[in-house]
Design a protein around this motif. Structure first.
Motif, PDB file in Angstrom:
ATOM      1  N   THR A 120     -11.626  -2.679  -2.887  1.00 26.19           N
ATOM      2  CA  THR A 120     -12.000  -3.641  -3.926  1.00 26.19           C
ATOM      3  C   THR A 120     -10.911  -3.754  -4.986  1.00 26.19           C
ATOM      4  N   ALA A 121     -10.411  -2.605  -5.441  1.00 27.66           N
ATOM      5  CA  ALA A 121      -9.400  -2.611  -6.488  1.00 27.66           C
ATOM      6  C   ALA A 121      -8.083  -3.211  -5.999  1.00 27.66           C
ATOM      7  N   PHE A 122      -7.672  -2.858  -4.793  1.00 24.13           N
ATOM      8  CA  PHE A 122      -6.416  -3.400  -4.290  1.00 24.13           C
ATOM      9  C   PHE A 122      -6.535  -4.897  -3.989  1.00 24.13           C
ATOM     10  N   LEU A 123      -7.736  -5.360  -3.653  1.00 31.54           N
ATOM     11  CA  LEU A 123      -7.958  -6.798  -3.542  1.00 31.54           C
ATOM     12  C   LEU A 123      -7.743  -7.448  -4.904  1.00 31.54           C
ATOM     13  N   GLY A 124      -8.205  -6.765  -5.959  1.00 28.21           N
ATOM     14  CA  GLY A 124      -7.962  -7.265  -7.306  1.00 28.21           C
ATOM     15  C   GLY A 124      -6.487  -7.351  -7.628  1.00 28.21           C
ATOM     16  N   VAL A 127      -5.095 -10.437  -5.991  1.00 25.87           N
ATOM     17  CA  VAL A 127      -5.467 -11.637  -6.747  1.00 25.87           C
ATOM     18  C   VAL A 127      -4.635 -11.739  -8.021  1.00 25.87           C
ATOM     19  N   ALA A 128      -4.432 -10.591  -8.699  1.00 28.27           N
ATOM     20  CA  ALA A 128      -3.651 -10.601  -9.940  1.00 28.27           C
ATOM     21  C   ALA A 128      -2.214 -11.020  -9.694  1.00 28.27           C
ATOM     22  N   ALA A 280      -9.532 -10.856 -11.019  1.00 29.31           N
ATOM     23  CA  ALA A 280      -8.689  -9.729 -10.617  1.00 29.31           C
ATOM     24  C   ALA A 280      -8.976  -8.501 -11.481  1.00 29.31           C
ATOM     25  N   ALA A 281      -9.078  -8.701 -12.789  1.00 29.18           N
ATOM     26  CA  ALA A 281      -9.364  -7.585 -13.692  1.00 29.18           C
ATOM     27  C   ALA A 281     -10.717  -6.960 -13.374  1.00 29.18           C
TER      28      ALA A 281
END
Length: 295
Positions: A120-124, A127-128, A280-281
């Protein structure tokens, strides 16, 4: 802890705000040197010995080198990207700690929920960086997102901040996996500050950074904020809190730091926050929370 998270979130903004008068790596040298003097005073007042033959010198120097490289990446990266974006990438460090710890540290294997948090975080992060714009035909951003399209310079800054997160995570893994885990927190911080001064100094000379003149009061104030408040005081407050309260519960509050950083960049520096970056955040912070849930 909420106040400390707010203070740490403002740190990248402080670096950016002082840059017009004080080059970034010069800021780093002054910050580490000033904070080191404060650490000496703090340790003397509390009776903490910084020079102890306990086998921590080798890993301490390694942690210090990693710490110095981390801040070279941070200071140079913030010249190229916004404070808001930089904060999001920098605070992916706990994800790299969790990932590295699952392979290198006994008892740190990730469960399904933690792996889901990492994804989930790396997907963010993707996106960022600007995945919607990379997928758009002919390099054009989708309707309504043009303002967020990152330039090549911005992407380089993002990459440097992401690299700084890897260095930060590596420092943490060295501390957790060596004799430093038994050293006093002040001693560990001493190694990092002392080793970072020559590294930042050499990097400043390499990039030709010099003080153009006497900095204005505002820039000097932002530098004092980094040196005296962030490193000199809040780190000491953190160590004191860890001694009296649950470390896991305290760490839960630090997930607010990237959100405070994004908000501070928007309010103080006028960094844009459009919907892809907001998503993203949210993904990064959600991933951080999941990764640090009990296994």
């Amino acid at each position: 802890m909420i106040f400390l998270s707010l203070s740490w979130g403002l740190n990248q903004v402080a670096i950016k705000a002082a840059v017009p008068d004080i080059p970034p790596l010069v800021q780093g040298v002054i910050r580490s040197a000033g904070a080191l003097l404060m650490l000496f005073a703090w340790s003397r007042a509390r009776g903490v010995r910084l020079f102890v033959r306990d086998g921590s010198l080798g890993p301490g120097l390694l942690a210090g080198i990693l710490f110095g490289c981390e801040f070279v990446m941070i200071y140079r990266g913030l010249l190229l990207t916004s404070a808001s974006r930089g904060t999001i990438f920098l605070y992916t460090a706990p994800l790299f700690v969790a990932l590295g710890g699952s392979f290198l540290l006994p008892g740190e294997r990730l469960g399904r929920l933690q792996w889901f948090g990492l994804v989930t975080a790396f997907l963010g992060v993707v996106v960022a960086i600007g995945a919607p714009h990379l997928l758009a035909p002919s390099g054009l951003a989708p309707a309504g997102t043009a303002a967020a399209a990152p330039t090549e310079i911005t992407l380089l800054g993002d990459a440097l901040l992401l690299a700084s997160a890897v260095f930060w995570a590596s420092t943490t893994l060295v501390i957790k996996g060596t004799r430093l885990v038994h050293a006093a927190p002040e001693q560990t911080l001493f190694y990092q500050l002392a080793a970072s001064i020559p590294i930042l100094g050499v990097a400043a000379l390499w990039f030709g950074e010099v003080l153009p003149g006497i900095p204005r009061a505002a820039a000097a104030g932002w530098l004092a904020y980094q040196t005296i408040w962030v490193v000199g005081i809040t780190y000491g407050l953190w160590f004191a809190l860890v001694k009296h309260y649950s470390a896991s519960r305290l760490s839960a509050f630090t997930f607010l730091t990237p959100l405070f950083g994004v908000l501070a960049g928007h309010v103080v520096l006028g960094d844009a926050i459009d919907w892809p970056f907001a998503v993203a955040a949210a993904l990064v912070v959600t991933g951080l929370v999941l990764v640090n849930r009990p296994r």
